[in-house]
Scaffold this active site. Structure first.
Site, PDB file in Angstrom:
ATOM      1  N   GLY A 248      45.294  36.996 -54.603  1.00 14.61           N
ATOM      2  CA  GLY A 248      44.525  36.496 -55.732  1.00 14.61           C
ATOM      3  C   GLY A 248      45.181  35.538 -56.689  1.00 14.61           C
ATOM      4  O   GLY A 248      44.508  35.038 -57.588  1.00 14.61           O
ATOM      5  N   GLU A 290      49.126  40.267 -50.947  1.00 16.13           N
ATOM      6  CA  GLU A 290      48.442  39.536 -49.876  1.00 16.13           C
ATOM      7  C   GLU A 290      47.995  38.143 -50.319  1.00 16.13           C
ATOM      8  O   GLU A 290      46.800  37.868 -50.395  1.00 16.13           O
ATOM      9  CB  GLU A 290      47.208  40.319 -49.426  1.00 16.13           C
ATOM     10  CG  GLU A 290      47.546  41.682 -48.895  1.00 16.13           C
ATOM     11  CD  GLU A 290      46.311  42.502 -48.595  1.00 16.13           C
ATOM     12  OE1 GLU A 290      46.373  43.311 -47.652  1.00 16.13           O
ATOM     13  OE2 GLU A 290      45.289  42.342 -49.302  1.00 16.13           O
ATOM     14  N   PRO A 291      48.934  37.272 -50.599  1.00 11.40           N
ATOM     15  CA  PRO A 291      48.546  35.930 -51.031  1.00 11.40           C
ATOM     16  C   PRO A 291      47.952  35.112 -49.883  1.00 11.40           C
ATOM     17  O   PRO A 291      48.473  35.110 -48.771  1.00 11.40           O
ATOM     18  CB  PRO A 291      49.873  35.315 -51.479  1.00 11.40           C
ATOM     19  CG  PRO A 291      50.914  36.034 -50.668  1.00 11.40           C
ATOM     20  CD  PRO A 291      50.400  37.432 -50.499  1.00 11.40           C
ATOM     21  N   GLY A 292      46.853  34.456 -50.166  1.00 13.51           N
ATOM     22  CA  GLY A 292      46.263  33.542 -49.185  1.00 13.51           C
ATOM     23  C   GLY A 292      46.298  32.147 -49.776  1.00 13.51           C
ATOM     24  O   GLY A 292      47.140  31.304 -49.445  1.00 13.51           O
ATOM     25  N   ARG A 293      45.394  31.921 -50.722  1.00 16.51           N
ATOM     26  CA  ARG A 293      45.253  30.623 -51.379  1.00 16.51           C
ATOM     27  C   ARG A 293      46.592  30.074 -51.890  1.00 16.51           C
ATOM     28  O   ARG A 293      46.922  28.912 -51.659  1.00 16.51           O
ATOM     29  CB  ARG A 293      44.285  30.773 -52.560  1.00 16.51           C
ATOM     30  CG  ARG A 293      43.949  29.483 -53.259  1.00 16.51           C
ATOM     31  CD  ARG A 293      43.278  29.777 -54.607  1.00 16.51           C
ATOM     32  NE  ARG A 293      42.202  30.750 -54.483  1.00 16.51           N
ATOM     33  CZ  ARG A 293      40.939  30.448 -54.190  1.00 16.51           C
ATOM     34  NH1 ARG A 293      40.594  29.199 -54.009  1.00 16.51           N
ATOM     35  NH2 ARG A 293      40.027  31.399 -54.096  1.00 16.51           N
ATOM     36  N   ARG A 330      33.153  24.467 -50.259  1.00 14.75           N
ATOM     37  CA  ARG A 330      33.400  25.190 -51.506  1.00 14.75           C
ATOM     38  C   ARG A 330      32.635  24.614 -52.701  1.00 14.75           C
ATOM     39  O   ARG A 330      32.283  25.350 -53.606  1.00 14.75           O
ATOM     40  CB  ARG A 330      34.905  25.280 -51.795  1.00 14.75           C
ATOM     41  CG  ARG A 330      35.605  26.156 -50.749  1.00 14.75           C
ATOM     42  CD  ARG A 330      37.046  26.471 -51.103  1.00 14.75           C
ATOM     43  NE  ARG A 330      37.144  27.369 -52.239  1.00 14.75           N
ATOM     44  CZ  ARG A 330      37.562  27.022 -53.450  1.00 14.75           C
ATOM     45  NH1 ARG A 330      37.928  25.781 -53.701  1.00 14.75           N
ATOM     46  NH2 ARG A 330      37.618  27.898 -54.422  1.00 14.75           N
ATOM     47  N   TYR A 334      30.444  27.292 -54.524  1.00 13.36           N
ATOM     48  CA  TYR A 334      30.856  27.748 -55.860  1.00 13.36           C
ATOM     49  C   TYR A 334      31.008  26.627 -56.882  1.00 13.36           C
ATOM     50  O   TYR A 334      31.550  26.842 -57.949  1.00 13.36           O
ATOM     51  CB  TYR A 334      32.231  28.445 -55.821  1.00 13.36           C
ATOM     52  CG  TYR A 334      32.607  29.259 -54.629  1.00 13.36           C
ATOM     53  CD1 TYR A 334      31.998  30.501 -54.406  1.00 13.36           C
ATOM     54  CD2 TYR A 334      33.620  28.856 -53.761  1.00 13.36           C
ATOM     55  CE1 TYR A 334      32.397  31.290 -53.324  1.00 13.36           C
ATOM     56  CE2 TYR A 334      34.022  29.636 -52.692  1.00 13.36           C
ATOM     57  CZ  TYR A 334      33.405  30.848 -52.476  1.00 13.36           C
ATOM     58  OH  TYR A 334      33.791  31.639 -51.425  1.00 13.36           O
ATOM     59  N   CYS A 361      22.493  16.698 -44.332  1.00 17.79           N
ATOM     60  CA  CYS A 361      21.144  16.556 -44.861  1.00 17.79           C
ATOM     61  C   CYS A 361      20.882  17.705 -45.815  1.00 17.79           C
ATOM     62  O   CYS A 361      20.148  18.652 -45.514  1.00 17.79           O
ATOM     63  CB  CYS A 361      20.137  16.579 -43.721  1.00 17.79           C
ATOM     64  SG  CYS A 361      20.589  15.435 -42.426  1.00 17.79           S
ATOM     65  N   TYR A 390      40.710  27.926 -47.528  1.00 15.53           N
ATOM     66  CA  TYR A 390      39.254  28.087 -47.506  1.00 15.53           C
ATOM     67  C   TYR A 390      38.510  26.790 -47.238  1.00 15.53           C
ATOM     68  O   TYR A 390      37.415  26.573 -47.752  1.00 15.53           O
ATOM     69  CB  TYR A 390      38.759  28.763 -48.807  1.00 15.53           C
ATOM     70  CG  TYR A 390      39.450  30.085 -49.064  1.00 15.53           C
ATOM     71  CD1 TYR A 390      39.208  31.178 -48.227  1.00 15.53           C
ATOM     72  CD2 TYR A 390      40.375  30.243 -50.084  1.00 15.53           C
ATOM     73  CE1 TYR A 390      39.863  32.388 -48.424  1.00 15.53           C
ATOM     74  CE2 TYR A 390      41.035  31.443 -50.290  1.00 15.53           C
ATOM     75  CZ  TYR A 390      40.779  32.515 -49.454  1.00 15.53           C
ATOM     76  OH  TYR A 390      41.427  33.707 -49.647  1.00 15.53           O
TER      77      TYR A 390
HETATM   78  C1  LIG Z   1      40.697  37.255 -50.001  1.00 14.75           C
HETATM   79  C2  LIG Z   1      41.663  38.345 -49.933  1.00 14.75           C
HETATM   80  C3  LIG Z   1      43.022  38.081 -50.077  1.00 14.75           C
HETATM   81  C4  LIG Z   1      43.564  36.700 -50.368  1.00 14.75           C
HETATM   82  O1  LIG Z   1      43.136  36.243 -51.607  1.00 14.75           O
HETATM   83  P1  LIG Z   1      43.717  34.853 -52.187  1.00 14.75           P
HETATM   84  O2  LIG Z   1      42.937  34.666 -53.426  1.00 14.75           O
HETATM   85  O3  LIG Z   1      43.461  33.812 -51.174  1.00 14.75           O
HETATM   86  O4  LIG Z   1      45.165  35.071 -52.440  1.00 14.75           O
HETATM   87  C5  LIG Z   1      43.895  39.122 -49.943  1.00 14.75           C
HETATM   88  N1  LIG Z   1      43.466  40.380 -49.669  1.00 14.75           N
HETATM   89  C6  LIG Z   1      42.162  40.670 -49.529  1.00 14.75           C
HETATM   90  C7  LIG Z   1      41.753  42.051 -49.226  1.00 14.75           C
HETATM   91  C8  LIG Z   1      41.206  39.671 -49.657  1.00 14.75           C
HETATM   92  O5  LIG Z   1      39.911  39.962 -49.522  1.00 14.75           O
END
Ligand SMILES: *Cc1c(COP(=O)(O)O)cnc(C)c1O
Length: 431
Positions: A248, A290-293, A330, A334, A361, A390
Site C-alpha cells: 500500500g 507486500e509492496p506492489g505499486r 486507470r 479511478y 470507442c 497496474y
Molecule cells: C493490492 C495488494 C497489495 C499491493 O498493494 P500496493 O498498493 O500495490 O502496494 C498487497 N497485498 C494485498 C493483499 C493486496 O490486495
C-alpha cells in the site's frame, strides 16, 4: 523530476535510463511499455535493507505480483531477496515458469477455486493466505490428500479506513476480503484453523489499502492486529509468529504529489510494533510487507505515437494516441492522474493545452485531461510516466486492440521481455 532516470538529449528527445525514447519507439513500435530494471532493483533494496535493519529477524518484503506480473519480473525480485505474493494459478505459474522458488510464494486471493488450491499445494507454495472458512476446508482436504502440512496466514480485516479510494480500500469491516475482527468472526476463524488437520497457522495477514502516504494507518493497523493477537493468545493460547501487514505505500504520479520515504516509514512502523509488543507482553513477530505499486510504478514509462490532433473550437484540444484504456485503464476506472510529456520535443515548453485520449470507442478512454504538452504533430512520441504498476497487469483486448510489447532496460541496454501481441495470438483461442 518525478521519475528519477529521465533526461533529455541533444535532439531534444526524452531519454529513459540513458536511452532515447523515440529510438525505443522506432525499434519496438508503439504503444510500448518501458521498464527500468535498475530502478526496480533500487526499490527492492530499499525494502530489504530497511526491513532487515529495523524489523525482527526473518522479516522481508513480498512483491505483490498483481501490480505487474510477467516472467521477467521474477528473476529480478528473486535475486534481490524478495518473496512474492501471488493471487491466482496464473500468477503462481508465471513465477514458477521464471524459476522462482515456490517456498517464497504467498498465495492470496479471496476466492481461490478448488483446482487452484490443489495446484498450489502440489507446486509446494510456501504459504497460503487463507481468506475464509470455505477455503480453509478445501485446503485442509487437499493438504491431507497430498500428505503435507500446509503453512497458512489467516487474513483478517482490522476495520480501518485509510482514506484512499473506496475501490482500493480493503481493510474496512464490510469487505469481501478476509474475516472481520470486529464481529468476532476472526477469533472463531483462528480457533477453527488451529483445529484443522493438514494446516499450520503461522500468523495473520491484513491489508488496509493502497496509495497510502504515511505510516499512521499502518501503525493503527499494527495496534488492531496486536490487540487481536493478544486476545487470541489469552483465549486460545496461540501466539502468532508472523504479522503480514500487506502492501500500500504510495508513489507520486504528478507534480505536487508527496513522495514516500519508505525506509523512514518502516522504521516508524517497527518502533510502534516494538512499543506495542512490549506493552502487551507479546513476543515480537516477524513482519512481512507486500509492496506492489511502490516497487514497480516509477520504473515504468509508456510510449505512444500521437495520431489525430483534434481542436474542438470553443471547447478543447484532443491529442489522440495509439493506445489508451486497453493498456492503461486507470483513468477510466479511478480518474487517476498521470504526467504526460511530448518525448519528441522534451525540451520545448509544454504550452499546448489538451486532453490525451485513447483510441477506444468509449468517451471515458482518456489518459489525462486538461494538461499541457509541447504541441505534438502526428507521429510524435508521447510518454506517460509512472506506468509500471497496474497498467500492463490491467491491460485488455477491448476493441480488439492488441496488447503492447514490454521492454526492460538494464545497465543501459534494452531487451524485449514481452513481445507485442499479434492478430494470430488474438484469434488463437477461437474456433
Ligand atoms: C493490492 C495488494 C497489495 C499491493 O498493494 P500496493 O498498493 O500495490 O502496494 C498487497 N497485498 C494485498 C493483499 C493486496 O490486495
Amino acid at each position: 523530476m518525478l521519475y528519477p532516470r529521465l533526461s533529455t538529449n541533444e535532439q531534444g528527445h526524452l531519454t529513459i535510463s540513458g536511452l532515447d525514447a523515440c529510438e525505443l519507439a522506432a525499434t519496438y513500435g508503439t504503444p510500448l511499455y518501458v521498464l527500468d530494471e535498475d530502478r526496480i532493483r533500487e526499490k527492492c533494496r530499499t525494502y530489504v535493507d530497511a526491513m532487515r535493519t529495523y524489523l525482527p529477524e526473518g522479516s522481508y518484503p513480498l512483491y505483490a505480483g498483481k501490480a505487474l506480473c510477467f516472467k521477467g519480473i521474477y528473476p529480478v525480485i528473486g535475486s534481490e531477496g524478495l518473496g512474492a505474493d501471488v493471487v491466482s494459478a496464473g500468477e503462481v505459474a508465471t513465477a514458477l515458469a521464471a524459476g522462482f522458488d515456490a517456498r517464497h510464494l504467498y498465495y492470496h486471493g479471496s476466492n481461490k477455486t478448488d483446482a487452484e488450491i490443489a495446484y498450489g499445494v502440489e507446486q509446494g507454495v510456501g504459504c497460503f493466505v487463507v481468506d475464509n472458512l470455505n477455503e480453509l476446508e478445501v485446503l485442509s482436504r487437499e493438504a491431507q490428500a497430498q500428505g503435507v502440512t500446509q503453512q497458512v496466514l489467516l487474513r483478517v480485516t482490522v476495520g480501518l479506513d485509510p482514506h484512499t479510494l473506496a475501490a482500493i480500500n480493503t481493510g474496512r469491516v464490510d469487505s469481501q476480503f478476509g474475516v472481520p475482527i470486529e464481529t468476532g468472526q476472526a477469533a472463531r476463524f483462528v480457533a477453527q484453523a488451529l483445529e484443522t488437520p493438514g494446516i499450520e497457522v503461522i500468523g495473520f495477514h491484513s491489508h488496509i489499502g493502497s496509495q497510502i502516504f504515511d505510516a499512521t494507518s499502518f501503525c493503527d493497523q499494527v495496534d488492531r492486529l496486536l490487540s487481536f493477537a493478544t486476545s487470541v493468545r489469552d483465549e486460545l493460547g496461540y501466539v502468532a509468529g508472523t504479522f503480514n501487514l500487506g502492501g500500500g505505500f504510495a508513489v507520486p504520479y504528478v507534480e505536487g504529489d508527496d513522495s514516500v520515504d519508505i525506509a523512514a516509514n518502516i522504521k516508524v512502523i517497527s518502533e510502534h510494533l516494538q512499543v506495542g509488543c512490549a506493552k502487551a507482553g507479546y513476543p515480537l513477530p516477524r513482519v512481512l510487507l507486500e509492496p506492489g505499486r511502490s516497487i514497480v510504478a516509477d520504473a515504468g514509462v509508456t510510449l505512444y505515437s500521437a495520431g489525430g490532433i483534434k481542436e474542438v473550437e470553443g471547447y478543447r484540444n484532443y491529442v489522440m494516441v495509439d493506445g489508451g484504456m486497453t493498456d492503461n485503464p486507470r483513468y477510466a476506472l479511478y480518474k487517476s492522474a498521470y504526467t504526460v510529456l511530448n518525448a519528441s520535443h522534451a525540451t520545448a515548453p509544454a504550452d499546448y493545452p489538451c486532453t490525451v485520449a485513447g483510441r477506444c470507442c468509449e468517451s471515458g478512454d482518456r489518459i489525462a485531461e486538461d494538461i499541457a504538452l509541447a504541441k505534438p504533430t502526428r507521429g510524435d512520441i508521447i510518454a506517460v510516466l509512472t506506468t509500471g504498476a497496474y497498467n500492463f497487469a490491467m491491460s485488455s483486448n477491448y476493441n480488439r486492440v492488441l496488447r503492447p510489447a514490454l521492454v526492460m532496460i538494464s545497465q543501459g541496454e534494452a531487451r524485449l521481455a514481452v513481445r507485442r501481441q499479434t492478430i494470430d495470438d488474438l484469434l488463437a483461442l477461437e474456433f
